[in-house]
Motif scaffolding. Structure first.
Motif, PDB file in Angstrom:
ATOM      1  N   ASP A 148      56.370  48.513  56.768  1.00  8.12           N
ATOM      2  CA  ASP A 148      55.125  49.270  56.667  1.00  8.12           C
ATOM      3  C   ASP A 148      54.177  48.754  55.592  1.00  8.12           C
ATOM      4  N   ALA A 149      54.730  48.121  54.548  1.00  7.67           N
ATOM      5  CA  ALA A 149      53.870  47.726  53.431  1.00  7.67           C
ATOM      6  C   ALA A 149      54.352  46.431  52.795  1.00  7.67           C
ATOM      7  N   PHE A 150      53.390  45.685  52.278  1.00  9.16           N
ATOM      8  CA  PHE A 150      53.665  44.494  51.480  1.00  9.16           C
ATOM      9  C   PHE A 150      53.116  44.744  50.087  1.00  9.16           C
ATOM     10  N   VAL A 151      53.882  44.341  49.099  1.00 10.78           N
ATOM     11  CA  VAL A 151      53.424  44.386  47.708  1.00 10.78           C
ATOM     12  C   VAL A 151      53.431  42.951  47.204  1.00 10.78           C
ATOM     13  N   LEU A 152      52.349  42.557  46.554  1.00  3.77           N
ATOM     14  CA  LEU A 152      52.237  41.222  45.976  1.00  3.77           C
ATOM     15  C   LEU A 152      52.045  41.332  44.478  1.00  3.77           C
ATOM     16  N   ALA A 153      52.708  40.458  43.749  1.00  2.00           N
ATOM     17  CA  ALA A 153      52.531  40.383  42.305  1.00  2.00           C
ATOM     18  C   ALA A 153      52.793  38.938  41.895  1.00  2.00           C
ATOM     19  N   SER A 154      52.232  38.530  40.770  1.00  2.00           N
ATOM     20  CA  SER A 154      52.464  37.165  40.323  1.00  2.00           C
ATOM     21  C   SER A 154      52.642  37.118  38.815  1.00  2.00           C
ATOM     22  N   ALA A 155      53.167  35.961  38.362  1.00  2.00           N
ATOM     23  CA  ALA A 155      53.425  35.736  36.947  1.00  2.00           C
ATOM     24  C   ALA A 155      53.299  34.241  36.659  1.00  2.00           C
ATOM     25  N   PRO A 156      52.975  33.894  35.428  1.00  2.00           N
ATOM     26  CA  PRO A 156      52.752  32.484  35.106  1.00  2.00           C
ATOM     27  C   PRO A 156      54.010  31.645  34.889  1.00  2.00           C
ATOM     28  N   THR A 157      55.193  32.268  34.785  1.00  2.00           N
ATOM     29  CA  THR A 157      56.422  31.497  34.555  1.00  2.00           C
ATOM     30  C   THR A 157      57.542  31.969  35.480  1.00  2.00           C
ATOM     31  N   ASP A 158      58.471  31.071  35.741  1.00  2.00           N
ATOM     32  CA  ASP A 158      59.639  31.402  36.568  1.00  2.00           C
ATOM     33  C   ASP A 158      60.440  32.534  35.934  1.00  2.00           C
ATOM     34  N   ARG A 159      60.585  32.463  34.633  1.00  3.23           N
ATOM     35  CA  ARG A 159      61.357  33.486  33.917  1.00  3.23           C
ATOM     36  C   ARG A 159      60.720  34.872  34.079  1.00  3.23           C
ATOM     37  N   GLN A 160      59.406  34.921  33.992  1.00  2.52           N
ATOM     38  CA  GLN A 160      58.734  36.211  34.146  1.00  2.52           C
ATOM     39  C   GLN A 160      58.832  36.707  35.590  1.00  2.52           C
ATOM     40  N   VAL A 161      58.770  35.807  36.549  1.00  8.80           N
ATOM     41  CA  VAL A 161      58.962  36.193  37.955  1.00  8.80           C
ATOM     42  C   VAL A 161      60.307  36.903  38.095  1.00  8.80           C
ATOM     43  N   ARG A 162      61.347  36.317  37.522  1.00 12.00           N
ATOM     44  CA  ARG A 162      62.686  36.930  37.610  1.00 12.00           C
ATOM     45  C   ARG A 162      62.730  38.286  36.909  1.00 12.00           C
ATOM     46  N   ALA A 163      62.074  38.391  35.750  1.00 14.13           N
ATOM     47  CA  ALA A 163      62.055  39.669  35.019  1.00 14.13           C
ATOM     48  C   ALA A 163      61.342  40.749  35.841  1.00 14.13           C
ATOM     49  N   VAL A 188      57.060  38.457  44.883  1.00 17.39           N
ATOM     50  CA  VAL A 188      56.717  38.146  43.494  1.00 17.39           C
ATOM     51  C   VAL A 188      56.639  36.633  43.419  1.00 17.39           C
ATOM     52  N   GLN A 189      55.444  36.136  43.131  1.00 20.22           N
ATOM     53  CA  GLN A 189      55.205  34.701  43.182  1.00 20.22           C
ATOM     54  C   GLN A 189      54.784  34.153  41.827  1.00 20.22           C
ATOM     55  N   HIS A 190      55.189  32.922  41.577  1.00 26.32           N
ATOM     56  CA  HIS A 190      54.651  32.183  40.448  1.00 26.32           C
ATOM     57  C   HIS A 190      53.151  32.033  40.734  1.00 26.32           C
ATOM     58  N   SER A 191      52.340  32.081  39.714  1.00 26.70           N
ATOM     59  CA  SER A 191      50.878  32.031  39.887  1.00 26.70           C
ATOM     60  C   SER A 191      50.426  30.837  40.721  1.00 26.70           C
ATOM     61  N   GLU A 192      51.087  29.690  40.552  1.00 29.26           N
ATOM     62  CA  GLU A 192      50.700  28.503  41.319  1.00 29.26           C
ATOM     63  C   GLU A 192      50.942  28.696  42.810  1.00 29.26           C
ATOM     64  N   GLU A 193      52.071  29.296  43.165  1.00 30.23           N
ATOM     65  CA  GLU A 193      52.354  29.567  44.574  1.00 30.23           C
ATOM     66  C   GLU A 193      51.379  30.591  45.138  1.00 30.23           C
ATOM     67  N   ARG A 194      51.056  31.562  44.338  1.00 29.75           N
ATOM     68  CA  ARG A 194      50.112  32.604  44.778  1.00 29.75           C
ATOM     69  C   ARG A 194      48.770  31.975  45.121  1.00 29.75           C
ATOM     70  N   GLU A 195      48.301  31.086  44.269  1.00 30.80           N
ATOM     71  CA  GLU A 195      47.019  30.417  44.527  1.00 30.80           C
ATOM     72  C   GLU A 195      47.101  29.481  45.723  1.00 30.80           C
ATOM     73  N   PHE A 196      48.234  28.818  45.909  1.00 33.32           N
ATOM     74  CA  PHE A 196      48.377  27.868  47.005  1.00 33.32           C
ATOM     75  C   PHE A 196      48.490  28.564  48.364  1.00 33.32           C
ATOM     76  N   TYR A 197      49.340  29.578  48.454  1.00 33.38           N
ATOM     77  CA  TYR A 197      49.609  30.207  49.748  1.00 33.38           C
ATOM     78  C   TYR A 197      48.596  31.290  50.126  1.00 33.38           C
ATOM     79  N   LEU A 198      47.940  31.887  49.162  1.00 32.09           N
ATOM     80  CA  LEU A 198      46.885  32.883  49.414  1.00 32.09           C
ATOM     81  C   LEU A 198      47.279  33.911  50.487  1.00 32.09           C
ATOM     82  N   LEU A 199      48.388  34.581  50.255  1.00 33.43           N
ATOM     83  CA  LEU A 199      48.865  35.571  51.225  1.00 33.43           C
ATOM     84  C   LEU A 199      47.831  36.659  51.504  1.00 33.43           C
ATOM     85  N   GLU A 200      47.010  36.964  50.512  1.00 37.14           N
ATOM     86  CA  GLU A 200      45.987  37.991  50.714  1.00 37.14           C
ATOM     87  C   GLU A 200      45.087  37.676  51.900  1.00 37.14           C
ATOM     88  N   LYS A 201      44.826  36.399  52.142  1.00 32.23           N
ATOM     89  CA  LYS A 201      43.969  36.032  53.270  1.00 32.23           C
ATOM     90  C   LYS A 201      44.607  36.394  54.608  1.00 32.23           C
TER      91      LYS A 201
END
Length: 125
Positions: free
Chosen positions: A39-54, A93-106
């Motif tokens: 029913d729903a997708f949630v997107l979030a991003s972080a600048p480091t792999d470690r923060q993605v895991r946290a 939950v994506q690393h910021s670089e992946e978020r910018e590359f894949y642009l799931l929002e589109k």
């Protein structure tokens, strides 16, 4: 059709948990009209792999308090893009670089957004 109350509750809780771990660009979409599997997708991003895991750990802890366990979890090893499938919702939950590359929002730009609390969005709509 719209997302169930349970899906909205889980999406908001996941967004709040991500925000607590300082995630960036948190958004939630009601994808119930486009997908039959969730029913729903949630997107979030972080600048480091470690923060993605946290962030992922924080989301899992919060949703477990609501009685939800992920049916599937992918990408944790790399920490670049972790997917948590709770059946009612899917969290990316994506690393910021992946978020910018894949642009799931589109992909989901035509789906309605689920309104998140101001504490998550910082007053941004």
């Amino acid at each position: 059709m719209t997302a169930t109350d349970r899906a909205r509750q889980l999406a908001i809780a996941a967004a709040e948990a991500a925000s607590d771990k300082i995630a960036h660009d948190i958004v939630a979409y009601d994808v119930s009209d486009v997908f039959v599997i969730t029913d729903a997708f949630v997107l979030a991003s972080a600048p480091t792999d470690r923060q993605v895991r946290a962030i992922v750990d924080g989301i899992e802890e919060r949703l477990l308090e609501l009685g939800a366990k992920p049916a599937r979890r992918e990408g944790e090893q790399e920490g670049r893009w972790v997917l948590l499938d709770y059946l009612d919702i899917v969290v990316h939950v994506q690393h910021s670089e992946e978020r910018e590359f894949y642009l799931l929002e589109k992909l989901w730009k035509d789906c309605p957004r689920i309104e998140l609390p101001e504490t998550v969005t910082g007053g941004r709509a």
